[in-house]
Enzyme design. Structure first.
Site, PDB file in Angstrom:
ATOM      1  N   HIS A  17       2.264   2.952   2.470  1.00  0.00           N
ATOM      2  CA  HIS A  17       2.454   3.862   3.729  1.00  0.00           C
ATOM      3  C   HIS A  17       4.124   4.326   3.831  1.00  0.00           C
ATOM      4  O   HIS A  17       4.211   5.515   3.908  1.00  0.00           O
ATOM      5  CB  HIS A  17       2.228   3.292   5.008  1.00  0.00           C
ATOM      6  CG  HIS A  17       0.771   2.966   5.200  1.00  0.00           C
ATOM      7  ND1 HIS A  17       0.261   1.776   5.588  1.00  0.00           N
ATOM      8  CD2 HIS A  17      -0.249   3.717   5.324  1.00  0.00           C
ATOM      9  CE1 HIS A  17      -0.992   1.978   5.923  1.00  0.00           C
ATOM     10  NE2 HIS A  17      -1.499   3.072   5.680  1.00  0.00           N
ATOM     11  N   LYS A  41     -12.392   0.552  18.954  1.00  0.00           N
ATOM     12  CA  LYS A  41     -11.946  -0.574  17.840  1.00  0.00           C
ATOM     13  C   LYS A  41     -11.075  -1.393  18.296  1.00  0.00           C
ATOM     14  O   LYS A  41     -10.090  -1.060  18.770  1.00  0.00           O
ATOM     15  CB  LYS A  41     -11.650   0.188  16.845  1.00  0.00           C
ATOM     16  CG  LYS A  41     -12.591   1.301  15.982  1.00  0.00           C
ATOM     17  CD  LYS A  41     -11.995   1.987  15.114  1.00  0.00           C
ATOM     18  CE  LYS A  41     -11.961   1.181  13.582  1.00  0.00           C
ATOM     19  NZ  LYS A  41     -11.606   2.043  12.251  1.00  0.00           N
ATOM     20  N   ARG A  90      -4.070   7.427  -2.467  1.00  0.00           N
ATOM     21  CA  ARG A  90      -3.748   6.228  -3.302  1.00  0.00           C
ATOM     22  C   ARG A  90      -4.691   6.715  -4.599  1.00  0.00           C
ATOM     23  O   ARG A  90      -4.022   6.436  -5.731  1.00  0.00           O
ATOM     24  CB  ARG A  90      -4.365   5.030  -2.744  1.00  0.00           C
ATOM     25  CG  ARG A  90      -3.613   4.713  -1.643  1.00  0.00           C
ATOM     26  CD  ARG A  90      -4.072   3.189  -1.084  1.00  0.00           C
ATOM     27  NE  ARG A  90      -5.377   3.785  -0.450  1.00  0.00           N
ATOM     28  CZ  ARG A  90      -6.212   2.932   0.220  1.00  0.00           C
ATOM     29  NH1 ARG A  90      -5.907   1.798   0.143  1.00  0.00           N
ATOM     30  NH2 ARG A  90      -7.364   3.374   0.613  1.00  0.00           N
ATOM     31  N   SER A 128      -4.238  -1.391   4.010  1.00  0.00           N
ATOM     32  CA  SER A 128      -4.055  -2.373   5.334  1.00  0.00           C
ATOM     33  C   SER A 128      -5.202  -3.340   5.115  1.00  0.00           C
ATOM     34  O   SER A 128      -5.071  -4.654   5.541  1.00  0.00           O
ATOM     35  CB  SER A 128      -4.057  -1.656   6.412  1.00  0.00           C
ATOM     36  OG  SER A 128      -3.125  -0.740   6.543  1.00  0.00           O
TER      37      SER A 128
END
Length: 159
Positions: A17, A41, A90, A128
């Site tokens: 990030h 969430k 990515r 993450s």
């Protein structure tokens, strides 16, 4: 002044990030890293913890701010006067999802563009969720996250 929003959950922020953020900061006048709050969430870290850790991790980058938001990213971008959304890639596998998201945002606000930035190869595998899994299994995450995040996660009673 070109303002860009770099939205995400950043739960936790990773070196990947930060790589995207540093590139963004070199391109745009002002970059706002915006932590999305989704009340449906339960995050690994609270939004407040994420914002605090991100602020500590980016304090050396002068044109970067940290904030959080609820609701649609595109509405937050409008509110902040942003012309650009930053999305990090990515691997090729990220592209299909990111393209759909970009096209949806474009349909909602054609005046706000999405810019895709690719991480350096050494960060391609970092996510993450990978960091959380390594941490939960007592592995060393020091290579994958900024120092303030590493210190917080290893010194807290999260795991």
């Amino acid at each position: 002044m070109k303002i860009a929003i770099y939205p995400g959950s950043f739960d936790p922020i990773t070196n990947g990030h930060l790589d995207v953020l540093k590139t963004s900061a070199g391109i745009f006048d002002r970059v706002i890293i915006a932590v999305a709050r989704n009340p449906e969430k339960t995050g690994f870290l609270t939004v407040e913890e994420r914002v605090k850790l991100i602020k500590e991790s980016v304090k050396h980058i002068k044109n970067v701010e940290v904030d959080f938001f609820d609701g649609l990213t595109i509405e937050y971008a409008r509110k902040m006067g942003a012309e650009v959304l930053i999305r990090g890639l990515r691997a090729v596998s990220d592209f299909e999802y990111e393209m759909q998201l970009s096209q949806t945002n474009s349909a909602l606000a054609a005046d706000i563009q999405t810019v895709f930035l690719i991480t350096k190869p050494e960060y391609n595998f970092i996510s993450s969720s990978t960091v959380r899994e390594i941490l939960m299994n007592k592995g060393d995450i020091s290579k994958f996250v900024p120092k303030p995040v590493f210190e917080y996660l290893t010194n807290s009673k999260i795991c």
